[in-house]
Design a protein around this motif. Structure first.
Motif, mmCIF file in Angstrom:
data_model
loop_
_atom_site.group_PDB
_atom_site.id
_atom_site.type_symbol
_atom_site.label_atom_id
_atom_site.label_comp_id
_atom_site.label_asym_id
_atom_site.label_seq_id
_atom_site.Cartn_x
_atom_site.Cartn_y
_atom_site.Cartn_z
ATOM 1 N N GLU A 253 -7.537 7.776 -10.488
ATOM 2 C CA GLU A 253 -6.924 8.875 -9.211
ATOM 3 C C GLU A 253 -5.633 9.206 -9.975
ATOM 4 O O GLU A 253 -4.858 8.645 -10.570
ATOM 5 C CB GLU A 253 -6.734 7.863 -8.273
ATOM 6 C CG GLU A 253 -6.077 8.532 -6.985
ATOM 7 C CD GLU A 253 -6.232 7.747 -5.786
ATOM 8 O OE1 GLU A 253 -7.181 6.969 -5.521
ATOM 9 O OE2 GLU A 253 -5.849 8.272 -4.641
ATOM 10 N N ARG B 22 -14.264 5.456 -4.755
ATOM 11 C CA ARG B 22 -12.815 5.652 -5.123
ATOM 12 C C ARG B 22 -12.796 4.920 -6.237
ATOM 13 O O ARG B 22 -11.916 5.386 -7.293
ATOM 14 C CB ARG B 22 -12.017 5.200 -3.930
ATOM 15 C CG ARG B 22 -10.487 5.922 -3.992
ATOM 16 C CD ARG B 22 -10.023 5.455 -2.949
ATOM 17 N NE ARG B 22 -8.354 6.133 -3.034
ATOM 18 C CZ ARG B 22 -7.326 5.473 -2.418
ATOM 19 N NH1 ARG B 22 -7.661 4.720 -1.299
ATOM 20 N NH2 ARG B 22 -6.115 5.629 -2.582
ATOM 21 N N PRO C 207 -7.915 10.109 0.681
ATOM 22 C CA PRO C 207 -8.687 9.532 0.005
ATOM 23 C C PRO C 207 -8.869 8.180 0.333
ATOM 24 O O PRO C 207 -10.132 7.457 0.138
ATOM 25 C CB PRO C 207 -7.586 9.215 -1.326
ATOM 26 C CG PRO C 207 -6.230 9.588 -1.018
ATOM 27 C CD PRO C 207 -6.497 10.962 0.010
#
Ligand SMILES: [Zn+2]
Length: 382
Positions: free
Chosen positions: A203, A198, A190
């Protein structure tokens, strides 16, 4: 893929299921964690769960029309994006052009690794990527408003392979996603994603698998040999495919030890005795192996260097098979506090180069020379 067929990861499964129960499914999830954790399988199981018309609080029903299509990975609202190779014959580099191979490979191996996928693509020496054509394709697909199921889901495997141009286009879609569309990105790196990409995703960390979970999986394959299974688990670093590979018959482990011994002896003889024969033999043998075997060997060599160092400091802490103990008993004088770090560093660099599709002949030749130079001409007597 059902949640029930995925080993471990109970916390992640509960989190995903709860988001559906509480009606707060994010439009873009990033499942992040190291290779072999089952994140891709979890993404597919979640896509199935989202579209199941008779889901239970634990899992998809497995039998509704949607589930039946998901079982073949052939639901019209399930889309896949994954790294592909740009071939000379094909006009575009699109996941859809490899969909047949993808379905077959993923159904056979839900814990698919990048190397195995490259193998399935038959692209041993090419790097696969996600190109800008793919982003255009996603935009087109999402503009089609027809839905058969409840959600359109894009399972996006390894977004870190996106090139810059493609990533920028994806950003725009993530900013204004169509309704009932869910992006499930599965990343092993990531930190390599654009921060802007992102930050637009929610997440969900998918950790390495617990040792106990791996143990349960491999022990039956190893005739209940708990000692060896423990060794395997310790070296699997939470990856199921790696544990399964390491749990192969002992002959394979002996082969790795032999390769390691040949590297050490061959490179030592080359640098200190000007005897190149054994070294070139080792290089030729390595050249004949596949990338996955190279990775396996280099990880093994890294462990052996570490164990060799541990033995010299605290023998009781080393984790070794009888064959390894015998080899290291004779060899340990060549690896000490003065060179262990540098040796491990060279092995890590070689591993990185192999992962990045470096020229294997050059990588192993270079590695051997450096290893030889780091080994002392005579063993220390520690
Ligand atoms: Zn169902």
């Amino acid at each position: 893929m059902l949640f029930g067929s995925i080993v471990g990861q109970e916390v992640v499964k509960k989190k995903l299921i709860r988001s559906v129960a509480e009606n707060r499914v994010g439009h873009a999830l990033l499942l992040s964690g190291p290779e072999g954790n089952g994140a891709l399988a979890l993404a597919v199981a979640f896509a199935r769960y989202l579209n199941c018309t008779a889901r239970t609080p634990e899992d998809s029903c497995g039998t509704c029309p949607s589930c039946r299509k998901f079982a073949r990975l052939a639901h019209p609202d399930l889309h896949f994006v994954f790294p592909v190779v740009r071939s000379a014959s094909s006009r575009k580099a699109l996941s859809d052009e490899y969909l047949t191979e993808w379905r077959e490979t993923l159904l056979a191996d839900p814990y698919l690794t990048y190397e195995r996928w490259l193998g399935a693509l038959d692209s041993e020496n090419k790097q696969a990527g996600i190109f800008v054509d793919e982003s255009d394709q996603i935009v087109r697909k999402l503009q089609l408003t027809s839905y058969e199921g409840l959600y359109k889901v894009i399972v996006f495997w390894l977004p870190e392979k996106l090139n810059q141009q493609a990533a920028n286009k994806i950003l725009k879609i993530l900013e204004e996603p169509p309704a009932r569309t869910v992006f499930l990105m599965v990343s092993e790196a990531p930190l390599m994603l654009l921060p802007t990409l992102r930050s637009r995703m929610q997440e969900v960390e998918v950790p390495p698998l617990d040792d106990a979970v791996l143990m349960e999986q491999i022990l039956p394959l190893m005739d209940g040999d708990a000692g060896r299974a423990r060794l395997v688990v310790q070296n699997a670093c939470g990856s199921l495919p790696r544990a399964l590979l390491l749990a192969r018959p002992e002959e394979d482990e002996e082969a790795l030890l032999q390769q390691f011994a040949n590297l050490m002896r061959g490179s030592w003889a080359f640098i200190h005795k000007a005897n190149i024969g054994p070294f070139t033999e080792w290089c030729e043998m390595m050249a004949g192996l596949k990338r996955e075997q190279h990775k396996m060997f280099l990880s093994y060599a890294l462990r052996m260097v570490r164990e060799c160092f541990v033995i010299s400091v605290q023998p009781t802490l080393a984790v070794l098979s009888p064959g390894e103990q015998e080899f290291l008993r004779r060899f340990r004088g060549y690896i000490s506090v003065t060179n262990a770090g540098a040796l491990a560093n060279e092995l890590s660099l070689a591993l990185r180069d192999i992962e990045a599709n470096g020229n294997k002949n050059l990588v192993f030749w270079d590695l051997g020379m450096k290893v030889g130079a780091l080994l002392p001409s005579i063993a220390s007597s520690s």
